[in-house]
Motif scaffolding. Structure first.
Motif, PDB file in Angstrom:
ATOM      1  N   TRP A  72       0.835  -1.196   0.000  1.00  0.00           N
ATOM      2  CA  TRP A  72       0.000   0.000   0.000  1.00  0.00           C
ATOM      3  C   TRP A  72       0.870   1.246   0.000  1.00  0.00           C
ATOM      4  O   TRP A  72       1.905   1.273   0.639  1.00  0.00           O
ATOM      5  CB  TRP A  72      -0.870   0.051   1.259  1.00  0.00           C
ATOM      6  CG  TRP A  72      -1.952  -0.963   1.325  1.00  0.00           C
ATOM      7  CD1 TRP A  72      -2.025  -2.013   2.198  1.00  0.00           C
ATOM      8  CD2 TRP A  72      -3.114  -1.047   0.514  1.00  0.00           C
ATOM      9  NE1 TRP A  72      -3.164  -2.732   1.979  1.00  0.00           N
ATOM     10  CE2 TRP A  72      -3.856  -2.169   0.936  1.00  0.00           C
ATOM     11  CE3 TRP A  72      -3.608  -0.291  -0.545  1.00  0.00           C
ATOM     12  CZ2 TRP A  72      -5.059  -2.536   0.345  1.00  0.00           C
ATOM     13  CZ3 TRP A  72      -4.812  -0.667  -1.140  1.00  0.00           C
ATOM     14  CH2 TRP A  72      -5.520  -1.769  -0.684  1.00  0.00           C
ATOM     15  N   ALA A  73       0.396   2.264  -0.693  1.00  0.00           N
ATOM     16  CA  ALA A  73       1.024   3.586  -0.651  1.00  0.00           C
ATOM     17  C   ALA A  73       0.050   4.554   0.010  1.00  0.00           C
ATOM     18  O   ALA A  73      -1.168   4.386  -0.085  1.00  0.00           O
ATOM     19  CB  ALA A  73       1.359   4.062  -2.062  1.00  0.00           C
ATOM     20  N   GLN A  74       0.589   5.581   0.657  1.00  0.00           N
ATOM     21  CA  GLN A  74      -0.247   6.570   1.337  1.00  0.00           C
ATOM     22  C   GLN A  74      -1.049   7.430   0.359  1.00  0.00           C
ATOM     23  O   GLN A  74      -2.162   7.836   0.645  1.00  0.00           O
ATOM     24  CB  GLN A  74       0.619   7.487   2.192  1.00  0.00           C
ATOM     25  CG  GLN A  74       1.303   6.768   3.318  1.00  0.00           C
ATOM     26  CD  GLN A  74       2.206   7.721   4.087  1.00  0.00           C
ATOM     27  OE1 GLN A  74       1.769   8.776   4.518  1.00  0.00           O
ATOM     28  NE2 GLN A  74       3.459   7.344   4.235  1.00  0.00           N
ATOM     29  N   ASP A  75      -0.452   7.691  -0.798  1.00  0.00           N
ATOM     30  CA  ASP A  75      -1.104   8.544  -1.785  1.00  0.00           C
ATOM     31  C   ASP A  75      -0.400   8.351  -3.133  1.00  0.00           C
ATOM     32  O   ASP A  75       0.592   7.632  -3.232  1.00  0.00           O
ATOM     33  CB  ASP A  75      -1.082  10.016  -1.358  1.00  0.00           C
ATOM     34  CG  ASP A  75       0.308  10.499  -0.928  1.00  0.00           C
ATOM     35  OD1 ASP A  75       1.319  10.066  -1.527  1.00  0.00           O
ATOM     36  OD2 ASP A  75       0.372  11.307   0.011  1.00  0.00           O
ATOM     37  N   ARG A  76      -0.928   9.008  -4.150  1.00  0.00           N
ATOM     38  CA  ARG A  76      -0.333   8.900  -5.494  1.00  0.00           C
ATOM     39  C   ARG A  76       1.079   9.456  -5.535  1.00  0.00           C
ATOM     40  O   ARG A  76       1.923   8.943  -6.258  1.00  0.00           O
ATOM     41  CB  ARG A  76      -1.203   9.630  -6.512  1.00  0.00           C
ATOM     42  CG  ARG A  76      -2.511   8.943  -6.780  1.00  0.00           C
ATOM     43  CD  ARG A  76      -3.277   9.693  -7.844  1.00  0.00           C
ATOM     44  NE  ARG A  76      -4.582   9.084  -8.056  1.00  0.00           N
ATOM     45  CZ  ARG A  76      -5.403   9.428  -9.026  1.00  0.00           C
ATOM     46  NH1 ARG A  76      -5.060  10.392  -9.876  1.00  0.00           N
ATOM     47  NH2 ARG A  76      -6.566   8.828  -9.155  1.00  0.00           N
ATOM     48  N   HIS A 123      -2.094   2.791  -4.529  1.00  0.00           N
ATOM     49  CA  HIS A 123      -2.957   3.615  -3.703  1.00  0.00           C
ATOM     50  C   HIS A 123      -4.343   3.581  -4.339  1.00  0.00           C
ATOM     51  O   HIS A 123      -4.473   3.680  -5.551  1.00  0.00           O
ATOM     52  CB  HIS A 123      -2.458   5.066  -3.650  1.00  0.00           C
ATOM     53  CG  HIS A 123      -3.371   5.938  -2.864  1.00  0.00           C
ATOM     54  ND1 HIS A 123      -4.319   6.722  -3.454  1.00  0.00           N
ATOM     55  CD2 HIS A 123      -3.490   6.125  -1.523  1.00  0.00           C
ATOM     56  CE1 HIS A 123      -4.980   7.365  -2.516  1.00  0.00           C
ATOM     57  NE2 HIS A 123      -4.507   7.022  -1.343  1.00  0.00           N
TER      58      HIS A 123
END
Length: 126
Positions: A72-76, A123
């Motif tokens: 998972w990434a926090q945002d783009r 994300h």
């Protein structure tokens, strides 16, 4: 509850591949190391053995396959930043970063380590 515990990963050339992981894994939250002669272990926050960890060992006979590990990434912006880092540290971007038709907000990059093990960093909002 996220039931992820750990990954035991094989690479076919630890000397070549370890620098890639030493730079990537801390960016993904695996900031503590517990290395031994045969295993290089990168752990997330928390106490072992319950903390998530990523363990790497050398197997000269290892051949990468179509298995894929997703993060998972926090945002783009994090996806974009880490996609650049992956290339800088010797990985290969196979696709992205971009929106994928899995959902309207599915933004990801697909990549490989120097050994050819496959990953995804994504994300999404739904």
């Amino acid at each position: 509850m996220n039931r992820f515990g750990h990954i035991d990963l094989r690479v076919n050339d630890l000397e070549r591949d370890l620098p890639f992981y030493e730079k990537l894994l801390p960016e993904l939250g695996f900031t503590r190391t517990f290395h031994s002669a045969n295993w290089k272990v990168f752990a997330a926050d928390g106490e072992l053995p319950s903390a998530a960890y990523f363990a790497i060992t050398e197997d000269r006979e290892h051949r990468p396959n179509a298995n894929l590990i997703g993060f998972w990434a926090q945002d783009r912006e994090e996806v974009d930043r880490l996609a650049k880092l992956i290339v800088e540290i010797g990985g290969a971007v196979n696709d992205g970063p971009r929106l994928f038709p899995i959902s309207p907000t599915y933004y990801a990059v697909y990549f490989e380590d120097p050994c050819g093990n496959k990953y995804e960093l994504l994300h999404r909002l739904n």
